[in-house]
Motif scaffolding. Structure first.
Motif, PDB file in Angstrom:
ATOM      1  N   CYS A  40       0.823  -1.215   0.000  1.00  0.00           N
ATOM      2  CA  CYS A  40       0.000   0.000   0.000  1.00  0.00           C
ATOM      3  C   CYS A  40       0.855   1.262   0.000  1.00  0.00           C
ATOM      4  O   CYS A  40       0.589   2.208  -0.762  1.00  0.00           O
ATOM      5  CB  CYS A  40      -0.930   0.011   1.207  1.00  0.00           C
ATOM      6  N   THR A  41       1.866   1.291   0.844  1.00  0.00           N
ATOM      7  CA  THR A  41       2.716   2.485   0.895  1.00  0.00           C
ATOM      8  C   THR A  41       3.471   2.680  -0.406  1.00  0.00           C
ATOM      9  O   THR A  41       3.655   3.814  -0.862  1.00  0.00           O
ATOM     10  CB  THR A  41       3.715   2.391   2.064  1.00  0.00           C
ATOM     11  N   ALA A  42       3.916   1.573  -1.024  1.00  0.00           N
ATOM     12  CA  ALA A  42       4.604   1.698  -2.308  1.00  0.00           C
ATOM     13  C   ALA A  42       3.646   2.243  -3.371  1.00  0.00           C
ATOM     14  O   ALA A  42       4.002   3.125  -4.164  1.00  0.00           O
ATOM     15  CB  ALA A  42       5.166   0.345  -2.739  1.00  0.00           C
ATOM     16  N   GLY A  43       2.399   1.708  -3.365  1.00  0.00           N
ATOM     17  CA  GLY A  43       1.415   2.193  -4.338  1.00  0.00           C
ATOM     18  C   GLY A  43       1.069   3.656  -4.130  1.00  0.00           C
ATOM     19  O   GLY A  43       0.943   4.434  -5.095  1.00  0.00           O
ATOM     20  N   ILE A  44       0.922   4.067  -2.869  1.00  0.00           N
ATOM     21  CA  ILE A  44       0.596   5.459  -2.580  1.00  0.00           C
ATOM     22  C   ILE A  44       1.746   6.371  -2.986  1.00  0.00           C
ATOM     23  O   ILE A  44       1.538   7.455  -3.554  1.00  0.00           O
ATOM     24  CB  ILE A  44       0.266   5.625  -1.085  1.00  0.00           C
ATOM     25  N   THR A  45       2.963   5.949  -2.699  1.00  0.00           N
ATOM     26  CA  THR A  45       4.126   6.755  -3.080  1.00  0.00           C
ATOM     27  C   THR A  45       4.177   6.937  -4.591  1.00  0.00           C
ATOM     28  O   THR A  45       4.476   8.035  -5.086  1.00  0.00           O
ATOM     29  CB  THR A  45       5.420   6.083  -2.576  1.00  0.00           C
ATOM     30  N   LEU A  46       3.902   5.857  -5.321  1.00  0.00           N
ATOM     31  CA  LEU A  46       3.897   5.962  -6.782  1.00  0.00           C
ATOM     32  C   LEU A  46       2.775   6.892  -7.260  1.00  0.00           C
ATOM     33  O   LEU A  46       2.926   7.606  -8.257  1.00  0.00           O
ATOM     34  CB  LEU A  46       3.725   4.575  -7.403  1.00  0.00           C
ATOM     35  N   SER A  47       1.653   6.913  -6.542  1.00  0.00           N
ATOM     36  CA  SER A  47       0.528   7.776  -6.932  1.00  0.00           C
ATOM     37  C   SER A  47       0.843   9.247  -6.728  1.00  0.00           C
ATOM     38  O   SER A  47       0.211  10.116  -7.355  1.00  0.00           O
ATOM     39  CB  SER A  47      -0.716   7.411  -6.121  1.00  0.00           C
ATOM     40  N   ILE A  48       1.791   9.539  -5.864  1.00  0.00           N
ATOM     41  CA  ILE A  48       2.145  10.936  -5.621  1.00  0.00           C
ATOM     42  C   ILE A  48       2.630  11.608  -6.905  1.00  0.00           C
ATOM     43  O   ILE A  48       2.388  12.798  -7.134  1.00  0.00           O
ATOM     44  CB  ILE A  48       3.207  11.022  -4.504  1.00  0.00           C
TER      45      ILE A  48
END
Length: 599
Positions: A40-48
């Protein structure tokens, strides 16, 4: 390296990783939560990156309304809050798993070490074993609780970043991809060197710890011989050797990091030059370039972080190999698959039937050679002989610290090799010549003979060993701290506590290694009386260095070079054993005096 050697190394790596995974399996759900949070954190970081593109193109673009800017900022802040929550969850569970696995690994290694035969410790230094249990497990804890998480997170960021790079701008992505082989190459080249140097570094650190522990343990002897300067110089050599290996490892990791930074940032610079010209030409928007730069930097940072973590993983692989060596060590004295049981109640009958034994390190020299003895329940036997005659070896064999190569040792008519060693030792108590006390209180050390004993039984054992009076006079009585190895007590006091420990154990077979040798004349007389009382009704074997202490035992066995050369009472041996008579004449005024003692 040959292809075959390379295959062996790969196989070794797989075994190391597989062995460590078994310590993770009990904590599947914690690992699952950490993995979900990680994804989840990796996906959110990529969404930034996409949020950044929207913010620039919609929020800051010419003609954009404040409402659009607010929506873009709200979307950006929502992702930040989700990222913070996911990071907390990931960090907590990953760190928890690291600490838990490290604790389990320490206990597993220590528990296994306690089962190994004493011969193992003749060739393995205790300080090095301690270093493996402490330093190596701490390194693995750091890797599991931090480095692995960082590596997995950055791997996801690397893969996700590459995908989004292709989606954002395929042409610029191609330039980034050209740098990937250039980055992977130094990781492979330097990583192998780091792993070898990491293991060497851990070995050197273990040597330092071993030397320091030995010096501190024997500090009185060091100072008595004014050996401080020499020991300091030797420690300096160990420390410098460890530093030299560590410096080589650091140098290899530094070169690795430098190569990655130069190659990655060089590729990013080239990409910015091309992308900047595309923005000026109107082929892409400023938001797209910003998002692309974000993903490119993320990919570069991920590769850099992975290269850093790779060095930690190499160190952990070296530490894991050292720990697995301990876990894989096999005891030469193991319980049989189907152990026999002793008759109840056990009486203490012991027989040695034509036994022969040599130490594993000296296969050409028999320490015990074709020796036979029988002790009836309640009988007492003294073993006498010069140094190296085999007296202590016999004690070790009876305790089954080693197994004989020929013949058999039977307790209550059962070959002790057919018994679980713990069952055998439940019926035996030992008082060594040099008493062994553990760090703790007086009560802790006496109760070592019978952990569940009551306070009343403990005090009664101390009284029987003539130890109660001096214990009661200590500042905190039975709760007084004895110091490391009992350093706060005199030699005679330590010996009487060791005797009290044996009395509390209430054994069927008693093994005494000149248990009164450390006492003054008055204490020796008192303890000798206590031992005589203790020996009544118990099978007893006494290693005798002074013949005056064993003249009243039932049988004296004379050993010479591992062979039994004579048996009998004191007076009988004076008449028919020239060797025993010579020892007696050396210890008494003359042979006539020795004979009068017997009378």
């Amino acid at each position: 390296m040959t292809e075959q050697g390379s295959e062996r190394e790969k196989s070794s790596n797989i075994r190391v990783l597989g062995a460590m995974l078994r310590f993770l399996r009990p904590y599947r759900w914690q690992a699952g939560l950490a993995s979900v949070a990680l994804v989840c954190t990796a996906g959110i970081t990529l969404s930034i990156g996409q949020g950044l593109r929207l913010l620039i193109d919609n929020g800051f673009a010419e003609g954009a309304s404040p409402a659009e800017l607010n929506r873009a900022l709200l979307f950006f802040m929502a992702m930040v809050l989700l990222l913070a929550a996911g990071t907390f969850t990931r960090f907590y569970f990953v760190s928890w798993i690291g600490e838990r696995v490290s604790a389990d690994l320490r206990k597993s290694v220590f528990d296994h070490i306690l089962t190994l035969h004493p011969g193992f410790f003749e060739t393995n230094v205790s300080g090095e074993i301690q270093s493996r249990i402490t330093t190596d497990t701490s390194l693995i804890q750091t890797v599991i609780g931090s480095s692995v998480s960082i590596a997995l997170r950055n791997l996801l960021m690397f893969v996700g970043g590459l995908v989004l790079l292709f989606v954002t701008n395929p042409k610029l992505t191609a330039m980034v991809m050209l740098s990937v082989p250039l980055v992977v190459a130094p990781i492979l080249i330097f990583g192998r060197r780091v792993r070898k140097l990491s293991r060497d570094s851990q070995d050197r650190i273990a040597s330092v710890g071993s030397f320091v522990g030995e010096a501190i343990k024997n500090i009185k002897l060091v100072q008595a011989f004014n050996h401080q300067a020499a020991d300091s110089a030797r420690l300096g050599e160990h420390v410098e050797a460890a530093f030299a290996v560590a410096r080589g490892r650091i140098q290899q990791r530094a070169w690795l990091s430098t190569a990655v930074i130069v190659l990655v940032l060089g590729a990013v610079s080239a990409m910015l030059w091309v992308g900047g010209h595309d923005v000026l030409a109107g082929r892409i928007s400023g938001g797209e370039l910003a998002a692309f730069i974000f993903y490119a930097v993320m990919v570069a940072a991920s590769v850099g972080a992975i290269s850093e973590v790779f060095g930690d993983l190499q160190r952990a692989a070296g530490a894991s190999e050292r720990l697995l060596e301990l876990l894989a060590a096999q005891s030469l004295v193991a319980p049989p698959a189907d152990p026999m049981t002793l008759p109840e109640p056990a009486g203490g009958r012991l027989s040695l039937d034509n036994i022969s034994f040599h130490y594993p390190s000296r296969p050409d020299t028999w320490a015990i050679d074709q020796l036979s003895l029988t002790l009836a329940p309640g009988a007492s036997l003294a073993l006498v002989g010069s140094s190296g005659a085999g007296k202590s070896t016999l004690i070790d064999l009876i305790l089954r610290f080693y197994d004989v190569q020929k013949g058999a040792i039977c307790f209550e008519g059962v070959d002790i090799r057919q018994l679980d060693p713990q069952v055998l030792r439940q019926h035996i108590a030992m008082v060594p010549q040099q008493p062994v006390l553990f760090t703790g209180t007086v009560a802790d050390n006496i109760r070592y003979g019978k952990p569940g004993a009551s306070d009343e039984a403990l005090v009664n054992a101390a009284r029987a060993a003539y130890a109660h009076d001096f214990i009661a006079a200590l500042p905190e009585g039975y709760h007084s701290f004895v110091g490391e190895g009992g350093i706060r007590l005199s030699g005679g006091q330590r010996q009487r506590i060791a005797i009290a420990r044996a009395i509390l154990a209430d054994p069927k077979l008693l093994l005494l290694d000149e248990a009164t040798s450390a006492l003054d004349a008055e204490s020796e007389y008192q303890v000798q009386k206590a031992l005589e009382t203790l020996m009544q009704g118990r099978t007893s074997i006494v290693i005798a260095h002074r013949l005056a202490t064993v003249v009243n035992v039932d049988t004296i066995a004379v050993l010479d070079g591992g062979r039994l050369v004579a048996t009998g009472s004191h007076s009988e041996l004076l008449q028919r054993s020239e060797l025993y008579a010579r020892w007696a004449s050396l210890q008494f005024d003359d042979a006539h005096s020795a004979a009068s003692v017997a009378g």
